[in-house]
Scaffold this motif. Structure first.
Motif, mmCIF file in Angstrom:
data_model
loop_
_atom_site.group_PDB
_atom_site.id
_atom_site.type_symbol
_atom_site.label_atom_id
_atom_site.label_comp_id
_atom_site.label_asym_id
_atom_site.label_seq_id
_atom_site.Cartn_x
_atom_site.Cartn_y
_atom_site.Cartn_z
ATOM 1 N N SER A 1 -8.713 8.455 -3.454
ATOM 2 C CA SER A 1 -9.556 7.314 -3.077
ATOM 3 C C SER A 1 -10.444 6.889 -4.234
ATOM 4 O O SER A 1 -10.628 5.689 -4.477
ATOM 5 C CB SER A 1 -10.421 7.655 -1.860
ATOM 6 O OG SER A 1 -9.619 7.808 -0.720
ATOM 7 N N LYS B 1 0.836 -1.190 0.000
ATOM 8 C CA LYS B 1 0.000 0.000 0.000
ATOM 9 C C LYS B 1 0.873 1.244 0.000
ATOM 10 O O LYS B 1 1.874 1.313 0.711
ATOM 11 C CB LYS B 1 -0.890 -0.022 1.246
ATOM 12 C CG LYS B 1 -2.010 0.971 1.223
ATOM 13 C CD LYS B 1 -2.837 0.857 2.510
ATOM 14 C CE LYS B 1 -4.257 0.590 2.156
ATOM 15 N NZ LYS B 1 -5.144 0.652 3.321
ATOM 16 N N SER C 1 -3.016 10.217 5.151
ATOM 17 C CA SER C 1 -3.179 10.731 6.515
ATOM 18 C C SER C 1 -2.761 12.191 6.565
ATOM 19 O O SER C 1 -1.902 12.635 5.811
ATOM 20 C CB SER C 1 -2.392 9.901 7.524
ATOM 21 O OG SER C 1 -1.021 9.987 7.271
ATOM 22 N N LYS D 1 -7.418 13.639 -1.007
ATOM 23 C CA LYS D 1 -7.770 12.303 -0.510
ATOM 24 C C LYS D 1 -8.993 11.753 -1.242
ATOM 25 O O LYS D 1 -9.014 10.581 -1.625
ATOM 26 C CB LYS D 1 -8.025 12.334 0.993
ATOM 27 C CG LYS D 1 -8.335 10.963 1.563
ATOM 28 C CD LYS D 1 -8.559 11.000 3.051
ATOM 29 C CE LYS D 1 -8.903 9.595 3.529
ATOM 30 N NZ LYS D 1 -9.213 9.552 4.945
ATOM 31 N N ASP E 1 -9.130 2.620 -1.478
ATOM 32 C CA ASP E 1 -8.448 2.650 -0.185
ATOM 33 C C ASP E 1 -7.557 1.434 0.041
ATOM 34 O O ASP E 1 -6.729 1.433 0.945
ATOM 35 C CB ASP E 1 -9.473 2.775 0.953
ATOM 36 C CG ASP E 1 -10.185 4.118 0.929
ATOM 37 O OD1 ASP E 1 -9.593 5.103 0.434
ATOM 38 O OD2 ASP E 1 -11.332 4.187 1.406
ATOM 39 N N SER F 1 -3.163 4.748 1.170
ATOM 40 C CA SER F 1 -3.607 5.231 2.475
ATOM 41 C C SER F 1 -3.141 6.677 2.637
ATOM 42 O O SER F 1 -1.973 6.986 2.377
ATOM 43 C CB SER F 1 -3.003 4.365 3.584
ATOM 44 O OG SER F 1 -3.346 4.879 4.844
ATOM 45 N N LEU G 1 1.638 5.011 0.947
ATOM 46 C CA LEU G 1 1.279 5.886 2.061
ATOM 47 C C LEU G 1 1.537 7.338 1.680
ATOM 48 O O LEU G 1 2.666 7.712 1.358
ATOM 49 C CB LEU G 1 2.083 5.525 3.315
ATOM 50 C CG LEU G 1 1.880 6.422 4.535
ATOM 51 C CD1 LEU G 1 0.421 6.417 5.001
ATOM 52 C CD2 LEU G 1 2.797 5.983 5.667
#
Length: 110
Positions: free
Chosen positions: A42, A3, A53, A38, A47, A51, A5
């Motif tokens: 997405s 994934k 944040s 985001k 997702d 990912s 990040l």
């Protein structure tokens, strides 16, 4: 493929001088830009592949983020976007630029 990040760091850069960025002077809505990025990421990748944040160092401080401290000391401004541990963007969170970097990472992994 692991994934990807995407971390967007926000904070206060108090240098007392102009950063000479191309965006002009004004307040950047980093959290709003993050939310837009985001949503776009997405929708495009899902997702399960990416990912995202948002870390506001005004709340959490810089503990655990020495790389961000170094980037700010070099004169870069918030928001700072780090993708897979590498600083990639500073001063804004353009969804198109983030997606371009993600596309490069996906292509390189294939």
């Amino acid at each position: 493929m692991e994934k990807i990040l995407v971390e967007v760091f926000n904070g206060k850069t108090d240098t007392g001088s102009c950063a000479s960025c191309a965006g002009g002077c004004g307040v950047i809505d980093a959290e709003g830009q993050y939310n837009d990025m985001k949503a776009s990421v997405s929708a495009k990748y899902g997702d399960e592949k990416v990912s995202c944040s948002y870390i506001d160092t005004r709340d959490s401080g810089f503990d655990g983020y020495p790389q961000i401290v170094n980037i700010v000391r070099m004169g870069y401004t918030f928001p700072i976007t780090v993708i897979n541990g590498k600083p990639r963007l500073a001063g804004a969170v353009p969804a198109e630029a983030v997606e371009s970097i993600i596309d490069e990472l996906i292509s390189a992994a294939q």
